[in-house]
Every structure is written in structure tokens, then in C-alpha cells.
Design an enzyme around this catalytic site. Structure first.
Site, PDB file in Angstrom:
ATOM      1  N   PRO A   9      47.095  32.987  47.871  1.00 14.69           N
ATOM      2  CA  PRO A   9      45.645  32.716  47.609  1.00 14.69           C
ATOM      3  C   PRO A   9      45.243  33.736  47.798  1.00 14.69           C
ATOM      4  O   PRO A   9      45.488  35.274  47.274  1.00 14.69           O
ATOM      5  CB  PRO A   9      45.693  33.053  49.927  1.00 14.69           C
ATOM      6  N   ASN A  10      43.209  34.320  46.848  1.00 18.77           N
ATOM      7  CA  ASN A  10      42.789  34.799  46.738  1.00 18.77           C
ATOM      8  C   ASN A  10      42.578  36.092  45.007  1.00 18.77           C
ATOM      9  O   ASN A  10      42.455  36.708  44.608  1.00 18.77           O
ATOM     10  CB  ASN A  10      42.907  35.870  47.382  1.00 18.77           C
ATOM     11  N   ARG A  17      37.537  41.112  42.584  1.00 15.38           N
ATOM     12  CA  ARG A  17      37.352  41.581  44.290  1.00 15.38           C
ATOM     13  C   ARG A  17      38.670  42.996  43.796  1.00 15.38           C
ATOM     14  O   ARG A  17      38.642  42.861  42.990  1.00 15.38           O
ATOM     15  CB  ARG A  17      38.106  40.971  45.015  1.00 15.38           C
ATOM     16  N   TYR A  22      43.050  46.463  42.452  1.00 13.39           N
ATOM     17  CA  TYR A  22      43.816  45.055  41.574  1.00 13.39           C
ATOM     18  C   TYR A  22      43.825  45.124  40.191  1.00 13.39           C
ATOM     19  O   TYR A  22      44.369  44.089  39.191  1.00 13.39           O
ATOM     20  CB  TYR A  22      43.368  43.412  42.024  1.00 13.39           C
ATOM     21  N   ASN A  73      53.946  35.869  43.371  1.00 12.08           N
ATOM     22  CA  ASN A  73      52.436  36.810  43.885  1.00 12.08           C
ATOM     23  C   ASN A  73      52.004  35.596  44.790  1.00 12.08           C
ATOM     24  O   ASN A  73      50.861  35.007  44.697  1.00 12.08           O
ATOM     25  CB  ASN A  73      51.535  37.037  43.133  1.00 12.08           C
ATOM     26  N   ALA A  76      48.476  36.913  50.285  1.00 13.95           N
ATOM     27  CA  ALA A  76      49.274  37.878  52.399  1.00 13.95           C
ATOM     28  C   ALA A  76      50.199  36.831  52.199  1.00 13.95           C
ATOM     29  O   ALA A  76      49.970  37.148  53.559  1.00 13.95           O
ATOM     30  CB  ALA A  76      47.084  37.225  52.748  1.00 13.95           C
ATOM     31  N   GLU A  99      59.492  38.353  43.334  1.00 16.43           N
ATOM     32  CA  GLU A  99      58.572  38.164  44.204  1.00 16.43           C
ATOM     33  C   GLU A  99      57.398  39.502  43.047  1.00 16.43           C
ATOM     34  O   GLU A  99      58.646  40.875  43.088  1.00 16.43           O
ATOM     35  CB  GLU A  99      59.238  38.811  45.813  1.00 16.43           C
ATOM     36  N   HIS A 101      54.100  42.191  42.896  1.00 15.31           N
ATOM     37  CA  HIS A 101      52.763  42.116  43.564  1.00 15.31           C
ATOM     38  C   HIS A 101      51.930  43.159  42.662  1.00 15.31           C
ATOM     39  O   HIS A 101      52.544  44.187  42.090  1.00 15.31           O
ATOM     40  CB  HIS A 101      52.540  42.670  44.550  1.00 15.31           C
ATOM     41  N   ARG A 108      50.212  50.731  50.975  1.00 14.40           N
ATOM     42  CA  ARG A 108      48.848  50.423  51.581  1.00 14.40           C
ATOM     43  C   ARG A 108      48.649  50.387  53.318  1.00 14.40           C
ATOM     44  O   ARG A 108      49.189  50.807  54.345  1.00 14.40           O
ATOM     45  CB  ARG A 108      48.239  49.343  51.215  1.00 14.40           C
TER      46      ARG A 108
HETATM   47  C1  DQA Z   1      49.125  41.309  46.521  1.00  8.49           C
HETATM   48  C2  DQA Z   1      48.857  42.080  47.548  1.00  8.49           C
HETATM   49  C3  DQA Z   1      48.947  41.498  49.048  1.00  8.49           C
HETATM   50  O1  DQA Z   1      48.903  42.305  50.319  1.00  8.49           O
HETATM   51  C4  DQA Z   1      47.163  40.641  49.163  1.00  8.49           C
HETATM   52  O2  DQA Z   1      46.871  39.972  50.391  1.00  8.49           O
HETATM   53  C5  DQA Z   1      47.474  40.076  47.853  1.00  8.49           C
HETATM   54  C6  DQA Z   1      47.428  40.273  46.650  1.00  8.49           C
HETATM   55  C7  DQA Z   1      49.426  41.587  45.478  1.00  8.49           C
HETATM   56  O3  DQA Z   1      49.033  41.508  44.440  1.00  8.49           O
HETATM   57  O4  DQA Z   1      48.771  43.480  44.686  1.00  8.49           O
HETATM   58  O5  DQA Z   1      46.524  39.207  47.917  1.00  8.49           O
HETATM   59  O6  DQA Z   1      49.955  40.539  46.597  1.00  8.49           O
END
Ligand code: DQA
Length: 144
Positions: A9-10, A17, A22, A73, A76, A99, A101, A108
Site C-alpha cells: 500500500p501507498n 508523497r 521516499y 516492500n 505499512a 524484505e 524498505h 523513524r
Molecule cells: C516503507 C516504510 C513503511 O513504514 C511505510 O509504511 C511505507 C514505506 C518504506 O519503503 O520505507 O509505506 O515500507
């Protein structure tokens, strides 16, 4: 070697964003660089992004028959989705998961430091921007 880059997500909002966290490249920009990177190392690259937990679980389950390894990735969901954790656990003996990020989840907000999927992944790579994915690809190519 078939490698899936799986974003939760996102991550489709990358480049739009929180650019200071990011970066300003879009997910499309990043994915096209990852395609080139993986292909230059002989891998066949696949990409999937979803904002929906169930859709992510479906592709995790399918990955055991479709891909040799997955760079995930989970956004959240990383921090609380036991359902995604269980899906990875169910297939990891067939298809390993790394995994990743973009940001350093350990520097953070407190809730981001905890990942419920690390235990079922080969490794967690965090804080290197798009290079987190590249390191994930490298690791899969090393172990596969
Ligand atoms: C993330 C870190 C997560 O905490 C966040 O919710 C994301 C992106 C990252 O790529 O840094 O959506 O996975």
C-alpha cells in the site's frame, strides 16, 4: 531466474508523497531501473503493486509456482499484518522473500521499527532508497 518485485500500500504514491523520505522518483521510474538492473544480471523481472491486503496475499501464495524469489516492500502492512506474514511463511520453502524498505524504518516513528515479516524473510534491507531493492535482487541471485 524469475524475480518478483512486490510493493504494498501507498508505494504507488512514491515520487508524490513525502519526497524527503521516499525520494522524487516514481515507482514506475524505480521499477524500470530495477528491470534493467535485474536483466543485466540475467534475471527475468516481474512487478506487482497493490493497496489491498488480500491481493498481496494472493500473489504471495501464487509466487511459489510462478517466481524463484520475491523482493517485498509491504509498506505499512510490514508493521502489523500477520496475514501477510503467514502467507510468506507458507511459501518461503519454495520461494524465498527479501524484505526491503526505501526509508530507514529504524530511525523513524517507533511503530515503524517493528516488522512482523522479518522473521519469515531471508533478510531485511532498509534505508537505501531504490538500492534496497537492488540489494534484495543481489541477495536472491546469490542464494538461488
Ligand atoms: C516503507 C516504510 C513503511 O513504514 C511505510 O509504511 C511505507 C514505506 C518504506 O519503503 O520505507 O509505506 O515500507
Amino acid at each position: 531466474m524469475k524475480i518478483l518485485i512486490l510493493n504494498g500500500p501507498n508505494l504507488n504514491m512514491t515520487g508524490i508523497r513525502n519526497k524527503s523520505v521516499y525520494g522524487s522518483e516514481t515507482l514506475e521510474d524505480i521499477n524500470s531501473e530495477l528491470r534493467e538492473y535485474g536483466e543485466s544480471k540475467g534475471a527475468e523481472m516481474f512487478f506487482y503493486q497493490s493497496n489491498h491486503e488480500g491481493a498481496i496475499i494472493d500473489i504471495i501464495q501464487e509466487s511459489m509456482n510462478k517466481f524463484d524469489g520475491v523482493v517485498i516492500n509491504a509498506g505499512a502492512y510490514t508493521h502489523y499484518s500477520y496475514a501477510i506474514r503467514d502467507a510468506i511463511e507458507a511459501v518461503r520453502d519454495y520461494t524465498p522473500f527479501v524484505e526491503v524498505h526505501l526509508s530507514d524504518i529504524h530511525s523513524r516513528e517507533g511503530f515503524r521499527a517493528n516488522s512482523v515479516i522479518t522473521e519469515v524473510c531471508v533478510k531485511q534491507i532498509s534505508g537505501l532508497g531504490k538500492n534496497s531493492y537492488k540489494k534484495g535482487i543481489d541477495l536472491l541471485l546469490e542464494i538461488l
